[in-house]
Design a protein around this motif. Structure first.
Motif, PDB file in Angstrom:
ATOM      1  N   TYR A 298     116.907  66.361  90.001  1.00 23.28           N
ATOM      2  CA  TYR A 298     115.703  67.160  89.799  1.00 23.28           C
ATOM      3  C   TYR A 298     114.417  66.372  90.005  1.00 23.28           C
ATOM      4  O   TYR A 298     113.333  66.970  90.091  1.00 23.28           O
TER       5      TYR A 298
ATOM      6  N   TYR B 235     118.531  80.403 101.630  1.00 16.67           N
ATOM      7  CA  TYR B 235     117.565  81.138 100.807  1.00 16.67           C
ATOM      8  C   TYR B 235     116.585  81.909 101.688  1.00 16.67           C
ATOM      9  O   TYR B 235     116.068  81.377 102.674  1.00 16.67           O
TER      10      TYR B 235
ATOM     11  N   THR C  65     122.841  71.605  96.530  1.00 16.15           N
ATOM     12  CA  THR C  65     121.645  72.093  97.222  1.00 16.15           C
ATOM     13  C   THR C  65     121.465  71.374  98.552  1.00 16.15           C
ATOM     14  O   THR C  65     121.631  70.160  98.646  1.00 16.15           O
TER      15      THR C  65
ATOM     16  N   THR D 211     107.643  74.175  98.220  1.00 15.58           N
ATOM     17  CA  THR D 211     108.298  73.736  96.985  1.00 15.58           C
ATOM     18  C   THR D 211     107.981  74.598  95.767  1.00 15.58           C
ATOM     19  O   THR D 211     108.419  74.284  94.654  1.00 15.58           O
ATOM     20  N   ARG D 212     107.241  75.673  95.942  1.00 15.34           N
ATOM     21  CA  ARG D 212     106.807  76.471  94.788  1.00 15.34           C
ATOM     22  C   ARG D 212     107.566  77.783  94.640  1.00 15.34           C
ATOM     23  O   ARG D 212     107.071  78.724  94.026  1.00 15.34           O
ATOM     24  N   LYS D 213     108.759  77.854  95.212  1.00 15.10           N
ATOM     25  CA  LYS D 213     109.536  79.084  95.153  1.00 15.10           C
ATOM     26  C   LYS D 213     110.579  79.065  94.034  1.00 15.10           C
ATOM     27  O   LYS D 213     111.382  79.980  93.923  1.00 15.10           O
ATOM     28  N   GLY D 214     110.585  77.994  93.241  1.00  8.77           N
ATOM     29  CA  GLY D 214     111.515  77.917  92.120  1.00  8.77           C
ATOM     30  C   GLY D 214     112.878  77.377  92.482  1.00  8.77           C
ATOM     31  O   GLY D 214     113.774  77.331  91.627  1.00  8.77           O
ATOM     32  N   ASN D 215     113.069  76.958  93.736  1.00  9.35           N
ATOM     33  CA  ASN D 215     114.365  76.396  94.145  1.00  9.35           C
ATOM     34  C   ASN D 215     114.436  74.935  93.703  1.00  9.35           C
ATOM     35  O   ASN D 215     113.539  74.153  93.992  1.00  9.35           O
ATOM     36  N   LYS D 216     115.504  74.579  93.015  1.00  8.44           N
ATOM     37  CA  LYS D 216     115.643  73.228  92.489  1.00  8.44           C
ATOM     38  C   LYS D 216     116.796  72.489  93.165  1.00  8.44           C
ATOM     39  O   LYS D 216     117.652  73.104  93.788  1.00  8.44           O
TER      40      LYS D 216
ATOM     41  N   THR E  50     111.990  70.408 100.116  1.00  9.92           N
ATOM     42  CA  THR E  50     112.192  71.857 100.094  1.00  9.92           C
ATOM     43  C   THR E  50     113.660  72.229 100.146  1.00  9.92           C
ATOM     44  O   THR E  50     114.299  72.131 101.202  1.00  9.92           O
TER      45      THR E  50
ATOM     46  N   ASP F 140     112.523  67.617  93.007  1.00 11.82           N
ATOM     47  CA  ASP F 140     111.783  68.880  92.988  1.00 11.82           C
ATOM     48  C   ASP F 140     110.291  68.618  93.152  1.00 11.82           C
ATOM     49  O   ASP F 140     109.728  67.701  92.549  1.00 11.82           O
TER      50      ASP F 140
ATOM     51  N   ASN G  38     113.601  82.992 100.624  1.00 13.14           N
ATOM     52  CA  ASN G  38     112.193  82.804 100.238  1.00 13.14           C
ATOM     53  C   ASN G  38     111.561  81.524 100.790  1.00 13.14           C
ATOM     54  O   ASN G  38     110.469  81.148 100.389  1.00 13.14           O
TER      55      ASN G  38
END
Length: 239
Positions: free
Chosen positions: A194, A95, A164, A154-159, A201, A197, A97
């Motif tokens: 999840y 990723y 993963t 952790t605030r980039k929307g990746n779950k 990261t 989350d 981001n």
């Protein structure tokens, strides 16, 4: 001082050869001494150069790692990684981001860190965790690269979907869940895990070879989640 000493030895040696040039027996003897002395000089020079190289070697620390990886991620062109293991290979898309974590993973691969490390923790139907080993070579690699942690992103929307790849937190006293940069885990839970989350990261996902990840997750383990037979990362590469 050592370089001056070497030069002085060289001058004295050449003078000695010239002074004894009329004696053929001495010439033969001097030839042997010259070869020996040359090796000593070469060894001394090599030692100096090696020491200078070590002194000038870049080492990551907790003070410089964040800035380094932020800039490093801007420069790298690679977006994928392939890990070849003793049970097969799989490919990861990284990723953009999460620059610290992406940059860190690519850097370690290019430094050859992950080669010959292991999947050292396997929890059935949950994760496989890699990047560590009980081999002394792994500890030596870590010392050479540096000692540092990475902040969570952790605030980039990746779950934590199935497939993963994410970074575990350090085992040190670590209330902020700073990431342990030398290790990673891959989620195998369907459809995902999840509950992770916000604490860890995610920095990529497996796009090919998830069957190999599942195969690793199915091996027998001991009471400490360490595989009963070693599962090696034979080669890690980016492209």
């Amino acid at each position: 001082m050592l370089r001056l000493s070497i030069s002085f030895i060289t001058i004295i040696t050449l003078f000695f050869f010239t002074a004894c040039g009329n004696n053929s027996n001495v010439k033969k003897t001097n030839k042997k001494v010259s070869n020996s002395k040359s090796k000593e000089i070469d060894s001394a020079v090599t030692l100096i150069e090696s020491s200078e190289e070590i002194e000038n070697e870049f080492v990551l620390t907790e003070e410089n790692a964040i800035d380094f990886f932020f800039e490093y991620a801007k420069e790298v062109k690679e977006t994928k990684a392939k890990l070849t293991t003793s049970l097969g290979s799989f490919t990861i898309e990284l990723y953009d981001n999460v620059p610290y974590h992406k940059g860190n993973f690519i850097y370690l691969i290019k430094e050859g860190y992950f080669d010959n490390t292991q999947f050292h923790r396997i929890v059935g139907d949950f994760i496989i965790q890699g990047g560590n080993s009980d081999d002394k070579q792994t500890s030596r690699k870590r010392r050479k690269i540096g000692r540092y942690l990475l902040p969570p992103d952790t605030r980039k929307g990746n779950k934590h979907h199935r497939g993963t790849i994410s970074m575990p937190s350090s085992e040190r006293d670590n209330p902020h869940k700073l990431a342990s940069p030398y290790e990673f885990f891959i989620v195998v839970t369907k459809p995902g895990s999840y509950h992770l989350d916000g604490s860890y990261t995610p920095f990529g996902r497996v796009i090919e070879g998830m069957d190999v990840v599942d195969k690793i997750n199915q091996v027998d383990v001991d009471d400490g989640d360490w595989p009963m037979r070693n599962i090696y990362i034979l080669k890690a590469e980016v492209f």
